[in-house]
Scaffold this active site. Structure first.
Site, PDB file in Angstrom:
ATOM      1  CB  THR A 138      -0.803   0.255   1.418  1.00 27.63           C
ATOM      2  OG1 THR A 138      -1.213   1.167   1.587  1.00 27.63           O
ATOM      3  CG2 THR A 138       0.017  -0.124   2.425  1.00 27.63           C
ATOM      4  CG  ASP A 139      -0.809   4.972  -0.213  1.00 31.88           C
ATOM      5  OD1 ASP A 139      -1.745   4.355  -0.308  1.00 31.88           O
ATOM      6  OD2 ASP A 139      -1.821   6.278  -0.981  1.00 31.88           O
ATOM      7  CD  GLU A 140      -3.214   3.294   4.693  1.00 31.83           C
ATOM      8  OE1 GLU A 140      -3.491   2.836   5.126  1.00 31.83           O
ATOM      9  OE2 GLU A 140      -4.813   3.154   3.560  1.00 31.83           O
ATOM     10  CE1 TYR A 164      -3.336  -2.598   5.415  1.00 32.68           C
ATOM     11  CE2 TYR A 164      -3.041  -0.497   5.201  1.00 32.68           C
ATOM     12  CZ  TYR A 164      -3.254  -1.728   5.019  1.00 32.68           C
ATOM     13  OH  TYR A 164      -3.192  -1.695   3.652  1.00 32.68           O
ATOM     14  CE  LYS A 168       0.228  -4.985   2.959  1.00 32.86           C
ATOM     15  NZ  LYS A 168       0.135  -6.091   2.400  1.00 32.86           N
ATOM     16  CE  LYS A 203     -11.025  -1.479   4.562  1.00 31.03           C
ATOM     17  NZ  LYS A 203     -10.070  -2.210   3.472  1.00 31.03           N
ATOM     18  CE1 TYR A 221     -14.722   7.703  11.370  1.00 25.34           C
ATOM     19  CE2 TYR A 221     -12.141   6.834  10.124  1.00 25.34           C
ATOM     20  CZ  TYR A 221     -13.413   7.025  10.692  1.00 25.34           C
ATOM     21  OH  TYR A 221     -13.840   4.809  10.924  1.00 25.34           O
TER      22      TYR A 221
HETATM   23  P1  NAD Z   1      -9.699  -7.202   2.700  1.00 25.23           P
HETATM   24  O1  NAD Z   1      -9.258  -6.493   3.707  1.00 25.23           O
HETATM   25  O2  NAD Z   1     -10.603  -7.233   1.719  1.00 25.23           O
HETATM   26  O3  NAD Z   1      -8.834  -8.491   2.204  1.00 25.23           O
HETATM   27  C1  NAD Z   1      -8.416  -9.506   2.368  1.00 25.23           C
HETATM   28  C2  NAD Z   1      -8.602 -10.782   2.575  1.00 25.23           C
HETATM   29  O4  NAD Z   1      -7.130 -11.644   3.546  1.00 25.23           O
HETATM   30  C3  NAD Z   1      -9.707 -11.980   3.088  1.00 25.23           C
HETATM   31  O5  NAD Z   1      -9.839 -12.343   1.883  1.00 25.23           O
HETATM   32  C4  NAD Z   1      -9.214 -12.439   3.592  1.00 25.23           C
HETATM   33  O6  NAD Z   1      -9.967 -13.558   4.503  1.00 25.23           O
HETATM   34  C5  NAD Z   1      -8.202 -12.983   3.986  1.00 25.23           C
HETATM   35  N1  NAD Z   1      -6.784 -13.292   5.146  1.00 25.23           N
HETATM   36  C6  NAD Z   1      -6.673 -11.585   6.074  1.00 25.23           C
HETATM   37  N2  NAD Z   1      -6.063 -12.929   7.354  1.00 25.23           N
HETATM   38  C7  NAD Z   1      -5.314 -13.642   6.354  1.00 25.23           C
HETATM   39  C8  NAD Z   1      -4.454 -14.959   6.544  1.00 25.23           C
HETATM   40  N3  NAD Z   1      -3.964 -14.872   7.882  1.00 25.23           N
HETATM   41  N4  NAD Z   1      -4.732 -15.745   5.963  1.00 25.23           N
HETATM   42  C9  NAD Z   1      -5.436 -16.540   4.470  1.00 25.23           C
HETATM   43  N5  NAD Z   1      -6.196 -14.661   4.738  1.00 25.23           N
HETATM   44  C10 NAD Z   1      -5.896 -14.263   5.329  1.00 25.23           C
HETATM   45  O7  NAD Z   1      -8.232  -6.499   1.864  1.00 25.23           O
HETATM   46  P2  NAD Z   1      -8.027  -5.704   0.164  1.00 25.23           P
HETATM   47  O8  NAD Z   1      -8.316  -4.649   0.874  1.00 25.23           O
HETATM   48  O9  NAD Z   1      -8.732  -6.689  -0.402  1.00 25.23           O
HETATM   49  O10 NAD Z   1      -6.970  -5.399   0.116  1.00 25.23           O
HETATM   50  C11 NAD Z   1      -6.147  -6.131  -0.220  1.00 25.23           C
HETATM   51  C12 NAD Z   1      -4.196  -6.169  -0.471  1.00 25.23           C
HETATM   52  O11 NAD Z   1      -3.865  -5.283  -0.894  1.00 25.23           O
HETATM   53  C13 NAD Z   1      -3.408  -6.072   0.946  1.00 25.23           C
HETATM   54  O12 NAD Z   1      -2.463  -6.397   1.705  1.00 25.23           O
HETATM   55  C14 NAD Z   1      -3.424  -4.696   1.365  1.00 25.23           C
HETATM   56  O13 NAD Z   1      -2.972  -4.376   2.086  1.00 25.23           O
HETATM   57  C15 NAD Z   1      -3.670  -4.433  -0.125  1.00 25.23           C
HETATM   58  N6  NAD Z   1      -3.938  -2.879  -0.629  1.00 25.23           N
HETATM   59  C16 NAD Z   1      -5.440  -2.564  -0.149  1.00 25.23           C
HETATM   60  C17 NAD Z   1      -5.811  -1.271  -0.797  1.00 25.23           C
HETATM   61  C18 NAD Z   1      -6.896  -0.762  -0.393  1.00 25.23           C
HETATM   62  O14 NAD Z   1      -7.634   0.426  -0.754  1.00 25.23           O
HETATM   63  N7  NAD Z   1      -8.241  -1.582  -0.273  1.00 25.23           N
HETATM   64  C19 NAD Z   1      -4.924  -0.764  -1.481  1.00 25.23           C
HETATM   65  C20 NAD Z   1      -3.764  -0.541  -1.372  1.00 25.23           C
HETATM   66  C21 NAD Z   1      -3.667  -1.573  -1.327  1.00 25.23           C
HETATM   67  P1  TYD Z   2     -10.745   4.231   4.588  1.00 29.88           P
HETATM   68  O1  TYD Z   2     -11.673   3.770   4.228  1.00 29.88           O
HETATM   69  O2  TYD Z   2     -10.820   3.339   5.602  1.00 29.88           O
HETATM   70  O3  TYD Z   2      -9.191   3.607   3.906  1.00 29.88           O
HETATM   71  P2  TYD Z   2      -7.668   3.959   4.804  1.00 29.88           P
HETATM   72  O4  TYD Z   2      -7.666   4.444   6.197  1.00 29.88           O
HETATM   73  O5  TYD Z   2      -6.947   2.956   4.449  1.00 29.88           O
HETATM   74  O6  TYD Z   2      -7.795   5.921   3.815  1.00 29.88           O
HETATM   75  O7  TYD Z   2     -10.973   5.679   4.955  1.00 29.88           O
HETATM   76  C1  TYD Z   2     -10.428   6.184   3.699  1.00 29.88           C
HETATM   77  C2  TYD Z   2     -10.721   8.175   4.213  1.00 29.88           C
HETATM   78  O8  TYD Z   2     -11.587   8.015   4.937  1.00 29.88           O
HETATM   79  C3  TYD Z   2      -9.458   7.699   5.722  1.00 29.88           C
HETATM   80  O9  TYD Z   2      -9.194   9.711   5.224  1.00 29.88           O
HETATM   81  C4  TYD Z   2     -10.488   7.952   6.659  1.00 29.88           C
HETATM   82  C5  TYD Z   2     -12.353   8.378   6.479  1.00 29.88           C
HETATM   83  N1  TYD Z   2     -13.392   8.109   7.301  1.00 29.88           N
HETATM   84  C6  TYD Z   2     -14.635   8.592   7.893  1.00 29.88           C
HETATM   85  O10 TYD Z   2     -14.403   9.917   7.577  1.00 29.88           O
HETATM   86  N2  TYD Z   2     -14.996   7.952   7.708  1.00 29.88           N
HETATM   87  C7  TYD Z   2     -15.528   6.563   8.333  1.00 29.88           C
HETATM   88  O11 TYD Z   2     -16.140   5.691   8.532  1.00 29.88           O
HETATM   89  C8  TYD Z   2     -13.761   6.012   7.578  1.00 29.88           C
HETATM   90  C9  TYD Z   2     -15.019   4.111   7.443  1.00 29.88           C
HETATM   91  C10 TYD Z   2     -13.097   6.284   6.604  1.00 29.88           C
END
Ligand code: NAD
Ligand code: TYD
Length: 358
Positions: A138-140, A164, A168, A203, A221
């Protein structure tokens, strides 16, 4: 066992992004066997993959990446040559409440998978040749930017703030260490915030669509001034496909669509779109905006510079944001059953019903 051209594990394939990556690979590459390896935590939902679950090149393995012996067993069983690692705990708010789970899954789980791949790949005749461990990050991990027009590049120093992003970052370091120490072919990519169908409604975007639909408050927030850089999930999945096949080993690529939004402006776009698609007069749901206490350590701004990926591999996002958000809102409104299953917890029974009892 059938002879596949490649045997690939996608971890976290039942999650949000993972399910899009699994779908893309299963459909696009019938000559590959795709093993979806997922623990099915609260975030894993096999109903996300109903449309591909009967494909002959798709296999599901319920397993925890922290279970080192199981990782060895699965890598050997399927003669795995590629791992696309998405499994993680992914929600910042949860990490603030329960950092241990994040260290366990994201750091120790990644290490367990790396070590299992190392052992299994080193025992093959061809060793690391033709193998790849591709880690999705992630970019975070880069921390937080000011409102000064700067971007995260591949050279930006890691400065994670939340449990988090710290977990990562730890996993990214282990992946690179396995390349530098043992010569394992690895790639790491760091992507901005994703949005689209099948995202767990904790999210921002799916939570707010669902709340508007039910007339519930929208908890913004702080002052809603934080900025996130949003990418449609299928564009991320396409980038993963491209990088898996064409990316340079040991390299890092940033993935993002140059699409920054202040949270409050994004919330207004979501409200307008949901109201329009539900046939409500414009402005109906504005009253739901509720400013609440800020997230602890809330990163101010994320912005990804994905120039390297565009210049070296020719990737660019396929969808304009307006189109992506419209598609996304429409999907959640059209898939109420999915949302209700997820919010009620019914989805947690899907595995038992579909896999154990058949
Ligand atoms: P998500 O939370 O929707 O899905 C995570 C999946 O991993 C789930 O299916 C869960 O069951 C599985 N999992 C969790 N713990 C596990 C374990 N111990 N063993 C096996 N499986 C396990 O997450 P996402 O949003 O789809 O993100 C996927 C990946 O992409 C993550 O690595 C996250 O850090 C990265 N990522 C997410 C975003 C985003 O905006 N969602 C952006 C950049 C990178
Ligand atoms: P989120 O979807 O949790 O992603 P991330 O924290 O990984 O960026 O949140 C996106 C943005 O929205 C973040 O700045 C936090 C804000 N946010 C709220 O203001 N209210 C909410 O209920 C949630 C879940 C997020």
């Amino acid at each position: 066992m059938e002879n596949y051209k490649r045997n690939i594990i996608i971890t976290g394939g039942a999650g949000f992004i993972g399910s899009h990556v699994v779908r893309l690979f299963v459909n696009k590459y019938p000559e590959y066997r795709i093993v979806n390896l997922d623990k099915l935590t609260y975030a894993g939902n096999l109903a996300n993959l109903k449309d591909v679950e009967d494909e002959s090149n798709y296999v599901f393995e319920k397993a925890d990446i922290c279970d080192f012996d199981k990782m060895i067993e699965i890598i050997r069983k399927y003669k795995i040559d590629g791992i696309i690692h998405l499994a993680a705990e992914s929600h910042v708010d949860r990490s603030i409440k329960d950092p241990f789970t994040f260290a366990r899954t994201n750091v120790m789980g990644t290490l367990s998978l790396l070590q299992a791949a190392k052992i299994c790949w080193e025992e093959t005749v061809e060793k690391y040749s033709g193998k790849l461990f591709y880690h999705i990050s992630t970019d975070e991990v880069y921390g937080s930017l000011q409102f000064d027009g700067t971007f995260f590049t591949e050279e930006t120093k890691y400065q994670p703030h939340s449990p988090y992003s710290a977990s990562k970052a730890g996993s990214d370091h282990f992946v690179r260490a396995f390349h530098d120490t043992y010569g394992m072919p690895t790639i790491v990519t760091n992507c901005s915030n994703n949005y689209g169908p099948y995202q767990f409604p904790e999210k921002l975007i799916p939570l707010f669509i669902n709340n508007i639909r039910h007339g519930k408050p929208l908890p913004v927030y702080g002052k809603g001034e934080n900025v996130r850089d949003w990418l449609y999930v299928e564009d991320h999945a396409r980038a993963i496909d491209l990088i898996f096949h064409k990316g340079k080993v040991a390299d890092t690529y940033n993935i993002g669509g140059f699409n920054e939004w202040r949270n409050i402006d994004l919330v207004k776009v979501i409200i307008r779109t949901v109201d329009r698609l539900l046939g409500n007069p414009a402005g109906t749901s504005d009253r739901l905006i509720t400013y609440v206490a800020d997230r602890k350590g809330h990163d101010l701004r994320y912005a990804i510079d994905s120039t390297k990926l565009r210049n070296e591999l020719g990737w660019k996002p396929g969808l304009q944001f307006e189109e992506g958000i419209e598609k996304t809102v429409r999907w959640y409104l059209d898939n109420q059953e999915w949302l209700e299953n997820v919010t009620s917890g019914d989805y947690l029974r899907y595995y038992d019903e579909m896999y154990l009892n058949r």
